[in-house]
Design a protein around this motif. Sequence first.
Motif, PDB file in Angstrom:
ATOM      1  N   LEU A 152       0.380  -0.939  -0.140  1.00  0.00           N
ATOM      2  CA  LEU A 152      -0.498   0.070  -0.069  1.00  0.00           C
ATOM      3  C   LEU A 152       0.972   1.098  -0.487  1.00  0.00           C
ATOM      4  N   TYR A 153       1.869   1.597   1.003  1.00  0.00           N
ATOM      5  CA  TYR A 153       2.144   2.186   0.907  1.00  0.00           C
ATOM      6  C   TYR A 153       3.741   2.411  -0.207  1.00  0.00           C
ATOM      7  N   SER A 154       4.295   1.569  -0.836  1.00  0.00           N
ATOM      8  CA  SER A 154       5.214   1.052  -1.787  1.00  0.00           C
ATOM      9  C   SER A 154       4.753   2.277  -2.842  1.00  0.00           C
ATOM     10  N   THR A 155       3.643   1.401  -3.237  1.00  0.00           N
ATOM     11  CA  THR A 155       2.697   1.857  -4.900  1.00  0.00           C
ATOM     12  C   THR A 155       1.624   2.930  -4.683  1.00  0.00           C
ATOM     13  N   GLY A 156       1.169   2.923  -3.486  1.00  0.00           N
ATOM     14  CA  GLY A 156      -0.417   4.008  -2.998  1.00  0.00           C
ATOM     15  C   GLY A 156      -0.745   3.726  -4.047  1.00  0.00           C
ATOM     16  N   VAL A 189       2.170  -0.514 -12.017  1.00  0.00           N
ATOM     17  CA  VAL A 189       2.936   0.155 -10.360  1.00  0.00           C
ATOM     18  C   VAL A 189       4.007   0.134 -10.183  1.00  0.00           C
ATOM     19  N   PRO A 190       4.735   0.351 -10.066  1.00  0.00           N
ATOM     20  CA  PRO A 190       5.779   0.016  -9.742  1.00  0.00           C
ATOM     21  C   PRO A 190       6.370   0.183  -7.688  1.00  0.00           C
ATOM     22  N   PHE A 191       7.103  -0.887  -7.691  1.00  0.00           N
ATOM     23  CA  PHE A 191       7.158  -1.300  -5.915  1.00  0.00           C
ATOM     24  C   PHE A 191       8.737  -1.482  -6.111  1.00  0.00           C
ATOM     25  N   GLY A 192       9.423  -0.909  -4.689  1.00  0.00           N
ATOM     26  CA  GLY A 192      10.343  -0.939  -3.904  1.00  0.00           C
ATOM     27  C   GLY A 192      11.221  -2.438  -3.499  1.00  0.00           C
ATOM     28  N   GLY A 193      12.456  -2.405  -2.922  1.00  0.00           N
ATOM     29  CA  GLY A 193      12.873  -3.041  -2.768  1.00  0.00           C
ATOM     30  C   GLY A 193      12.274  -3.832  -0.969  1.00  0.00           C
ATOM     31  N   LEU A 255      -2.309   5.632   3.936  1.00  0.00           N
ATOM     32  CA  LEU A 255      -1.035   5.396   3.268  1.00  0.00           C
ATOM     33  C   LEU A 255      -1.105   5.638   1.460  1.00  0.00           C
ATOM     34  N   ARG A 256      -2.068   5.598   0.979  1.00  0.00           N
ATOM     35  CA  ARG A 256      -1.899   6.018  -0.279  1.00  0.00           C
ATOM     36  C   ARG A 256      -1.812   7.712  -0.506  1.00  0.00           C
ATOM     37  N   LEU A 263       6.112  11.055  -2.346  1.00  0.00           N
ATOM     38  CA  LEU A 263       6.835  11.380  -3.844  1.00  0.00           C
ATOM     39  C   LEU A 263       6.771  12.325  -4.275  1.00  0.00           C
ATOM     40  N   LEU A 264       5.491  13.964  -3.912  1.00  0.00           N
ATOM     41  CA  LEU A 264       6.185  15.109  -4.663  1.00  0.00           C
ATOM     42  C   LEU A 264       7.196  15.676  -3.773  1.00  0.00           C
ATOM     43  N   GLU A 265       7.523  15.467  -2.680  1.00  0.00           N
ATOM     44  CA  GLU A 265       8.182  16.084  -1.313  1.00  0.00           C
ATOM     45  C   GLU A 265       9.634  15.764  -2.329  1.00  0.00           C
TER      46      GLU A 265
END
Length: 309
Positions: A152-156, A189-193, A255-256, A263-265
Amino acid sequence: MEELPEDMDALLEEYGRNLRLGRNRSAHTVRAYLGDARSLLAHLYARSADSAIRELDLTLLRSWLAAQSARGAARTTMARRASAARTFTAWLTKTGRLTADPGLRLGSPKAHRVLPAVLGRQQAVGAMEAAESGAAQHDPMALRDRLIVELLYSTGIRVSELCGLDIDDIDRERRLVRVLGKGNKERSVPFGGPADAALGDWLRFGRPAFVVAASGRALLLGRRGGRLDQRQARTVVHEVVSAIPGAPDMGPHGLRHSAATHLLEGGADLRVVQELLGHASMATTQLYTHVSIERLKKVHDQAHPRARG
């Protein structure tokens, strides 16, 4: 639920079928629009037992909205109900029940823009680390809960999108998740490690403990092996975030909001964030710029020696 004459109930059934056929409306939206149409007809019927659909005019629409407001309906709710009324009267006109559409002249109360609660960066890191720590012993439930908050947090993505994911929607090699969003629009949508690590642990040690014949290809599962439902996901997020000191109370949508704000920050382009979140309108995404500005002002007020006075 309001009692209506049989002919009005039949009318609502026909209207409901029409709503389900058009514009890829969600089941939630159809229920809301049908409920508003029923409330409007009940308001008409309460005026007189002999009332007919053709008597539904602008005055009645306005008095119905006024009654909703008097009962304490929020401005956002009022705006939605006005929209639902316009959709209903447009359909009544199209099907010949009304000779002219009174909804064309019905205004909408402007909804107040409420800035969503978001986690600070360190709070978000703390929540993810707490979920990771809880999953350290490879308890299947803890592994699942960690994956829920990480994805949820990684992808929004939306909680409905999360719960709808199948194993085949995940491309671990490219770290992409394929999502079916509103209006049946598909996006990647990408997600992180960290989310990838949580995914690997869940698929290896967690999911096999829950799988039953009815699980199918669902990525996330409930205790009995069925597809995870949104209520369970909300409970997980609430419990994880509530353990972080000073964090606002929130569910998956929080979390979204947090993902978009961070991301914007971090310098992400607004259009990129719009694409990642699956927003049809840029205006929706722009809300997060206001969140970022408010957070910037708060930090400035707290940190700058000349901010006050």
